[in-house]
Design a protein around this motif. Sequence first.
Motif, PDB file in Angstrom:
ATOM      1  N   SER A   1      40.995  23.593 -13.850  1.00 50.86           N
ATOM      2  CA  SER A   1      39.830  24.374 -14.280  1.00 50.86           C
ATOM      3  C   SER A   1      40.218  25.834 -14.515  1.00 50.86           C
ATOM      4  CB  SER A   1      38.738  24.270 -13.209  1.00 50.86           C
ATOM      5  OG  SER A   1      37.723  25.212 -13.430  1.00 50.86           O
TER       6      SER A   1
ATOM      7  N   LEU B   1      37.820  27.636 -17.373  1.00 43.74           N
ATOM      8  CA  LEU B   1      36.494  27.195 -16.945  1.00 43.74           C
ATOM      9  C   LEU B   1      36.042  27.919 -15.679  1.00 43.74           C
ATOM     10  CD1 LEU B   1      34.088  25.256 -17.359  1.00 43.74           C
ATOM     11  CD2 LEU B   1      35.291  23.603 -15.906  1.00 43.74           C
ATOM     12  N   SER B   2      36.958  28.145 -14.749  1.00 42.42           N
ATOM     13  CA  SER B   2      36.596  28.781 -13.478  1.00 42.42           C
ATOM     14  C   SER B   2      36.058  30.191 -13.714  1.00 42.42           C
ATOM     15  CB  SER B   2      37.814  28.840 -12.561  1.00 42.42           C
ATOM     16  OG  SER B   2      38.392  27.557 -12.437  1.00 42.42           O
TER      17      SER B   2
ATOM     18  N   THR C   1      36.605  31.855 -24.420  1.00 41.25           N
ATOM     19  CA  THR C   1      37.037  30.687 -25.199  1.00 41.25           C
ATOM     20  C   THR C   1      38.125  31.052 -26.213  1.00 41.25           C
ATOM     21  OG1 THR C   1      34.813  29.822 -24.923  1.00 41.25           O
ATOM     22  CG2 THR C   1      36.196  28.702 -26.530  1.00 41.25           C
TER      23      THR C   1
ATOM     24  N   LEU D   1      34.340  21.930 -23.279  1.00 39.79           N
ATOM     25  CA  LEU D   1      34.242  22.212 -21.848  1.00 39.79           C
ATOM     26  C   LEU D   1      33.469  23.517 -21.627  1.00 39.79           C
ATOM     27  CD1 LEU D   1      35.447  20.974 -19.213  1.00 39.79           C
ATOM     28  CD2 LEU D   1      37.366  22.540 -19.485  1.00 39.79           C
ATOM     29  N   HIS D   2      33.810  24.533 -22.389  1.00 39.50           N
ATOM     30  CA  HIS D   2      33.133  25.831 -22.242  1.00 39.50           C
ATOM     31  C   HIS D   2      31.680  25.764 -22.717  1.00 39.50           C
ATOM     32  CE1 HIS D   2      37.015  28.519 -22.025  1.00 39.50           C
ATOM     33  NE2 HIS D   2      37.074  27.457 -21.235  1.00 39.50           N
TER      34      HIS D   2
ATOM     35  N   ALA E   1      29.514  24.269 -20.065  1.00 35.98           N
ATOM     36  CA  ALA E   1      29.179  25.232 -19.008  1.00 35.98           C
ATOM     37  C   ALA E   1      28.143  26.243 -19.490  1.00 35.98           C
ATOM     38  CB  ALA E   1      30.444  25.956 -18.540  1.00 35.98           C
TER      39      ALA E   1
ATOM     40  N   TRP F   1      29.758  23.104 -10.313  1.00 34.89           N
ATOM     41  CA  TRP F   1      31.186  23.071 -10.689  1.00 34.89           C
ATOM     42  C   TRP F   1      32.006  22.479  -9.550  1.00 34.89           C
ATOM     43  CZ3 TRP F   1      35.004  26.081  -8.201  1.00 34.89           C
ATOM     44  CH2 TRP F   1      36.266  26.073  -8.795  1.00 34.89           C
TER      45      TRP F   1
END
Lengths: 342, 342
Positions: free
Chosen positions: A98, A103-104, B33, B59-60, B63, B73
């Motif tokens: 992640s 993502l984190s 991103t 993925l972004h 979120a 998460w």
Amino acid sequence: MAANKHDDSVIEASKAIVASLPPMKDLTTDNITENVHAINSQTPDPRLKYLLDRLVVHLHELARETRLSTDEWMAGIMFLTSVGQICTDVRQEFILLSDVLGLSLLVDSIDHPKPPNSTEGTVLGPFHTHEAPHSSLGSDISSDPDGEPCLVVCTLKDVSGKPIEGAKIDVWETDSKGFYDVQYKERDGPDGRAVLTSDKNGDFFFKAIVPVPYPIPHDGPVGKLLKLLKRHPYRPSHMHFMFAKDGFDPLITALYLRNDPFESSDAVFGVKDSLVVELGKVNAEQAKKYDVKEGSALIEYAFVLVTDQEAQELREKKAMEAMKAQGRKMKMWKGLPIPDLD
Amino acid sequence: MAANKHDDSVIEASKAIVASLPPMKDLTTDNITENVHAINSQTPDPRLKYLLDRLVVHLHELARETRLSTDEWMAGIMFLTSVGQICTDVRQEFILLSDVLGLSLLVDSIDHPKPPNSTEGTVLGPFHTHEAPHSSLGSDISSDPDGEPCLVVCTLKDVSGKPIEGAKIDVWETDSKGFYDVQYKERDGPDGRAVLTSDKNGDFFFKAIVPVPYPIPHDGPVGKLLKLLKRHPYRPSHMHFMFAKDGFDPLITALYLRNDPFESSDAVFGVKDSLVVELGKVNAEQAKKYDVKEGSALIEYAFVLVTDQEAQELREKKAMEAMKAQGRKMKMWKGLPIPDLD
């Protein structure tokens, strides 16, 4: 499974569920997504339903956009399996994954938005533990004889400048070789970490060692991925901080050293300029006050926490703005957005 | 890690990589991103670059769209970790997860498009093994004394009706209790599975047992997810088939029994009407020819494979159509799409 007999009650309950579902058969590239939504929509939890809805859309779009091949899918399955299998009590490879995918950092930014006058957050990383001892202010958190001693002197205030007393502060760093305590197979307890409490002036201070750059664990699947991507595994020198105090939004952050070779190229995207500090030198007065050598290394920082209420208002404001920009009609439910179906 | 000394050559190589990268710092919800893309774009593999690009975007976006909280998460991290940790040589929970999210069916549809006059594919599932014995035609693949004997008689042809001789055919099914051999802790070898070869007429036949409905393993994390979603874990009665023959596109498929209680509600979305068969009865002639009891259960099916070339042409045609519909300028590279940057 042990008994190798399927539970008869499960088949009966399953038949009852079937009766309430739309029939689904002959699923194709074009209709699979809506059918997965339909079957997932049975859950009474509106947030879970929304999360699964978006997860399935993005997962399926990823496959459709890339025309994902069976071999690539299997490579992905095996990669995720190896990420899971290398995890132990002291190694969290999914957090690492992640982290290297950004993502984190993104989730922290979304969940802990900061007003301009407060301390920014950054990635937690996979090396926080809950076993650090509660230490008194001024303690030495590192037992590494090879580390360069470093005094850390900080203040903790709210956005109006009022000191925050009694906050629980986790600090953790590597040793001088760039390893956290948990990365040693033979270790006899926590090292390079402590839990402190801010005093009545909102001050806290401790002895540590000057942080060094280190590579994230790259002997596992995440390291292999970085190699394929021609990325390096290094993080710039930093020290982790985590703050908890009733009434305030939890802050997970870190301080980075100016002019580290990886200052602008952190493998996990964590560096923010407001968190970069110049390494100072302890003056005579500080040397006496904190019982350290004059001229030794010094980190000073003024941390500022936002209240729970400030954070929640900002979080909800940003969430509603984002939903509006996406053209979604949403409402807040337990502090998080769900579709507004009314 | 064992030696607890970082490799000095890695830090030097890492510094060299830094010099070639755009500086990245102060990453936020809005710019993370593009920065992850920039750092991932160092890879010389254009397909990996495209896959990572789309993976990171989705993925972004997931979120951002859901305003994913830190707690959610972390729940996701722990869920994926538990999925990985329960995997063994004989249990593949990530395939199961892919199956219940409809991804497996989707990937098969994308990668193995079928012309209308050929046999449709379906999910592989997590229970195929490579340890089945090579059996001669007419063998009994199941040793289960409680199973209802079932003769399976099939033909294998190409789309022009020409028999395919010498194809390798994997078949596998559960026992009468609904368990695959690998689900038994104490087992002394493969059961309910075989590898056969089609004869010069493209025929193949074997003795098995009538398939029964069974739940996918639901004592692990995927089972917990299904429970939260109020979904049932059952698959309708089926028998798996996998075909391999030089010059032909590999076919992974299954036959399902008509009127199974889960015929229209497969937990893994695998049922296609063209793969549903009526359970027949062995007639006198067949009983004599195959040495089984007259009136016992019978499955008959005519499988049709497409050639590698037919499959590749159809795959590429559909890929280019999909890319065009998405407004992407793409080209094919080793049979898979990548951005066309010329």
